[in-house]
Design a protein around this motif. Structure first.
Motif, mmCIF file in Angstrom:
data_model
loop_
_atom_site.group_PDB
_atom_site.id
_atom_site.type_symbol
_atom_site.label_atom_id
_atom_site.label_comp_id
_atom_site.label_asym_id
_atom_site.label_seq_id
_atom_site.Cartn_x
_atom_site.Cartn_y
_atom_site.Cartn_z
ATOM 1 N N SER A 166 0.717 -1.229 0.124
ATOM 2 C CA SER A 166 -0.002 0.018 0.094
ATOM 3 C C SER A 166 0.650 1.358 0.015
ATOM 4 O O SER A 166 0.606 2.076 -0.705
ATOM 5 N N ARG A 167 1.793 1.241 0.870
ATOM 6 C CA ARG A 167 2.848 2.328 0.806
ATOM 7 C C ARG A 167 3.369 2.858 -0.313
ATOM 8 O O ARG A 167 3.529 3.624 -0.994
ATOM 9 N N LEU A 168 3.923 1.606 -1.197
ATOM 10 C CA LEU A 168 4.476 1.490 -2.431
ATOM 11 C C LEU A 168 3.578 2.183 -3.353
ATOM 12 O O LEU A 168 3.969 2.872 -4.156
ATOM 13 N N PHE A 169 2.429 1.701 -3.587
ATOM 14 C CA PHE A 169 1.571 2.057 -4.452
ATOM 15 C C PHE A 169 1.284 3.611 -4.166
ATOM 16 O O PHE A 169 1.186 4.378 -5.088
ATOM 17 N N ARG A 170 0.963 3.995 -2.975
ATOM 18 C CA ARG A 170 0.652 5.442 -2.542
ATOM 19 C C ARG A 170 1.833 6.215 -2.986
ATOM 20 O O ARG A 170 1.704 7.222 -3.556
ATOM 21 N N ALA A 171 3.104 5.945 -2.627
ATOM 22 C CA ALA A 171 4.235 6.628 -2.998
ATOM 23 C C ALA A 171 4.187 6.770 -4.540
ATOM 24 O O ALA A 171 4.751 7.989 -4.825
ATOM 25 N N ARG A 172 3.906 5.635 -5.193
ATOM 26 C CA ARG A 172 4.082 5.900 -6.685
ATOM 27 C C ARG A 172 3.252 7.095 -7.083
ATOM 28 O O ARG A 172 3.497 7.896 -7.962
ATOM 29 N N ARG A 173 1.890 7.051 -6.560
ATOM 30 C CA ARG A 173 0.922 8.015 -6.999
ATOM 31 C C ARG A 173 1.187 9.470 -6.611
ATOM 32 O O ARG A 173 1.273 10.352 -7.378
ATOM 33 N N MET A 174 2.004 9.444 -5.456
ATOM 34 C CA MET A 174 2.540 10.901 -4.990
ATOM 35 C C MET A 174 3.427 11.387 -5.846
ATOM 36 O O MET A 174 3.634 12.492 -6.247
ATOM 37 N N LEU A 175 4.370 10.386 -6.226
ATOM 38 C CA LEU A 175 5.451 10.818 -7.119
ATOM 39 C C LEU A 175 4.846 11.344 -8.614
ATOM 40 O O LEU A 175 5.474 12.318 -8.976
ATOM 41 N N ALA A 176 4.076 10.418 -9.067
ATOM 42 C CA ALA A 176 3.298 10.730 -10.277
ATOM 43 C C ALA A 176 2.679 12.280 -10.281
ATOM 44 O O ALA A 176 3.017 13.025 -11.011
ATOM 45 N N ASP A 177 1.788 12.402 -8.932
ATOM 46 C CA ASP A 177 1.085 13.579 -8.969
ATOM 47 C C ASP A 177 2.056 14.878 -9.017
ATOM 48 O O ASP A 177 1.849 15.918 -9.573
ATOM 49 N N ALA A 178 3.054 14.753 -7.947
ATOM 50 C CA ALA A 178 4.038 15.653 -7.809
ATOM 51 C C ALA A 178 4.756 16.216 -9.093
ATOM 52 O O ALA A 178 5.071 17.245 -9.539
ATOM 53 N N GLY A 179 5.102 15.029 -9.804
ATOM 54 C CA GLY A 179 5.853 15.402 -11.079
ATOM 55 C C GLY A 179 4.823 16.090 -12.272
ATOM 56 O O GLY A 179 5.372 16.991 -12.826
ATOM 57 N N LEU A 180 3.745 15.806 -12.173
ATOM 58 C CA LEU A 180 2.769 15.899 -13.082
ATOM 59 C C LEU A 180 2.361 17.670 -12.859
ATOM 60 O O LEU A 180 2.350 18.627 -13.573
ATOM 61 N N ALA A 181 2.401 17.758 -11.455
ATOM 62 C CA ALA A 181 1.889 19.251 -10.929
ATOM 63 C C ALA A 181 3.098 20.053 -11.353
ATOM 64 O O ALA A 181 2.701 21.319 -11.782
ATOM 65 N N ARG A 182 4.168 19.711 -11.255
ATOM 66 C CA ARG A 182 5.290 20.523 -11.744
ATOM 67 C C ARG A 182 5.726 20.547 -13.157
ATOM 68 O O ARG A 182 6.566 21.406 -13.701
ATOM 69 N N GLY A 183 4.945 19.700 -13.933
ATOM 70 C CA GLY A 183 5.249 19.615 -15.342
ATOM 71 C C GLY A 183 6.570 19.428 -15.591
ATOM 72 O O GLY A 183 7.015 19.511 -16.828
ATOM 73 N N LEU A 184 6.962 18.386 -14.824
ATOM 74 C CA LEU A 184 8.481 17.941 -15.089
ATOM 75 C C LEU A 184 8.501 16.600 -16.228
ATOM 76 O O LEU A 184 9.348 16.688 -17.232
ATOM 77 N N LEU A 185 7.448 15.644 -16.448
ATOM 78 C CA LEU A 185 7.551 14.535 -16.875
ATOM 79 C C LEU A 185 6.216 14.385 -17.582
ATOM 80 O O LEU A 185 5.263 14.505 -16.739
ATOM 81 N N PRO A 186 5.856 13.866 -18.744
ATOM 82 C CA PRO A 186 4.718 13.286 -18.951
ATOM 83 C C PRO A 186 4.360 11.928 -17.933
ATOM 84 O O PRO A 186 5.338 11.182 -17.544
ATOM 85 N N ALA A 187 3.207 11.547 -17.711
ATOM 86 C CA ALA A 187 2.719 10.518 -16.866
ATOM 87 C C ALA A 187 3.329 9.248 -17.090
ATOM 88 O O ALA A 187 3.961 8.486 -16.195
ATOM 89 N N ASP A 188 3.692 8.857 -18.481
ATOM 90 C CA ASP A 188 4.190 7.644 -18.901
ATOM 91 C C ASP A 188 5.638 7.584 -18.560
ATOM 92 O O ASP A 188 6.068 6.512 -18.315
ATOM 93 N N GLN A 189 6.227 8.657 -18.488
ATOM 94 C CA GLN A 189 7.779 8.681 -18.338
ATOM 95 C C GLN A 189 7.882 8.717 -16.643
ATOM 96 O O GLN A 189 8.930 8.332 -16.100
ATOM 97 N N LEU A 190 7.144 9.525 -15.893
ATOM 98 C CA LEU A 190 7.197 9.676 -14.495
ATOM 99 C C LEU A 190 7.507 8.474 -13.776
ATOM 100 O O LEU A 190 8.398 8.368 -12.997
ATOM 101 N N GLU A 191 6.597 7.436 -13.957
ATOM 102 C CA GLU A 191 6.693 6.259 -13.173
ATOM 103 C C GLU A 191 7.923 5.205 -13.528
ATOM 104 O O GLU A 191 8.664 4.772 -12.602
ATOM 105 N N GLU A 192 8.340 5.366 -14.838
ATOM 106 C CA GLU A 192 9.728 4.955 -15.136
ATOM 107 C C GLU A 192 11.030 5.590 -14.315
ATOM 108 O O GLU A 192 11.601 4.856 -13.746
ATOM 109 N N VAL A 193 10.910 6.660 -13.986
ATOM 110 C CA VAL A 193 11.839 7.492 -13.633
ATOM 111 C C VAL A 193 11.846 7.245 -11.915
ATOM 112 O O VAL A 193 12.522 7.098 -11.038
ATOM 113 N N ALA A 194 10.656 7.158 -11.436
ATOM 114 C CA ALA A 194 10.140 6.797 -9.985
ATOM 115 C C ALA A 194 10.561 5.552 -9.521
ATOM 116 O O ALA A 194 10.910 5.307 -8.423
#
Length: 195
Positions: A166-194
């Protein structure tokens, strides 16, 4: 009986040289874990030293039926969490170069441009990791940098396997949301980096 088991037995009987062998064997993983959690090389060195001191003074509590590396990394990550809590208001530094992570590098990436891109990704990952709650950050680092099994992470975090997942799932979601909010990476690339 392998060398590690021999050193452990000797260290438990007070042999400092044998414990020194264990330090030598695990100084890299302990430092890298501390660095990933704290984001600062000086603090990571201090945390690694403290982890080894704590391990030595608590050798009598080590259960030989479990992996020594799991026990030692548990001590390290718990100390790091304590340090993070003490400096909660202070942001982690990402000015220093990060230890390389295999997922962020490939042998095909040679040359200055590729090195720059790899460094940018590493800084992004460290910055995003610093925003996670401690127990999520710990789970992510143990899983994706140390390839620990869910059961080992649960042991380190003194929780259940389902809580780790559960923590890992939530962490990945938080990382994706933070990255998207900053416009850092498209969603499909952010999970690969995370991960």
């Amino acid at each position: 009986m392998n060398n590690e088991q021999v050193w452990l037995e000797q260290a438990r009987r007070g042999d400092k040289f044998a414990f020194g062998q264990l330090i030598e064997a695990y100084q890299g993983p302990v430092y890298n874990l501390a660095y990933r959690m704290l984001g600062n090389s000086g603090e990571a060195e201090e945390a690694a030293q403290e982890a080894f001191i704590r391990a030595y003074t608590r050798l009598d509590s080590y259960d030989p039926t479990h992996k020594f590396s799991t026990w030692l990394l548990s001590i390290t990550s718990n100390f790091c969490i304590d340090q993070i809590r003490k400096r909660r208001a202070v942001l982690l530094s990402i000015d220093e170069p990060l230890p390389p992570h295999p997922a962020l590098h490939s042998d095909n990436n040679k040359g200055p441009e590729a090195a720059y891109v790899a460094q940018e990704r590493e800084e992004l990952v460290q910055n995003l990791l610093s925003e996670l709650p401690e127990e999520y950050r710990q789970a992510v680092v143990l899983r994706y940098w140390y390839d620990m099994a869910y059961e080992e992470i649960a042991e380190v975090q003194k929780t259940t396997v389902s809580a780790v997942k559960s923590r890992l799932f939530r962490a990945r979601r938080m990382l994706a949301d933070a990255g998207l909010a900053r416009g850092l990476l498209p969603a499909d690339q952010l999970e690969e980096v995370a991960v």
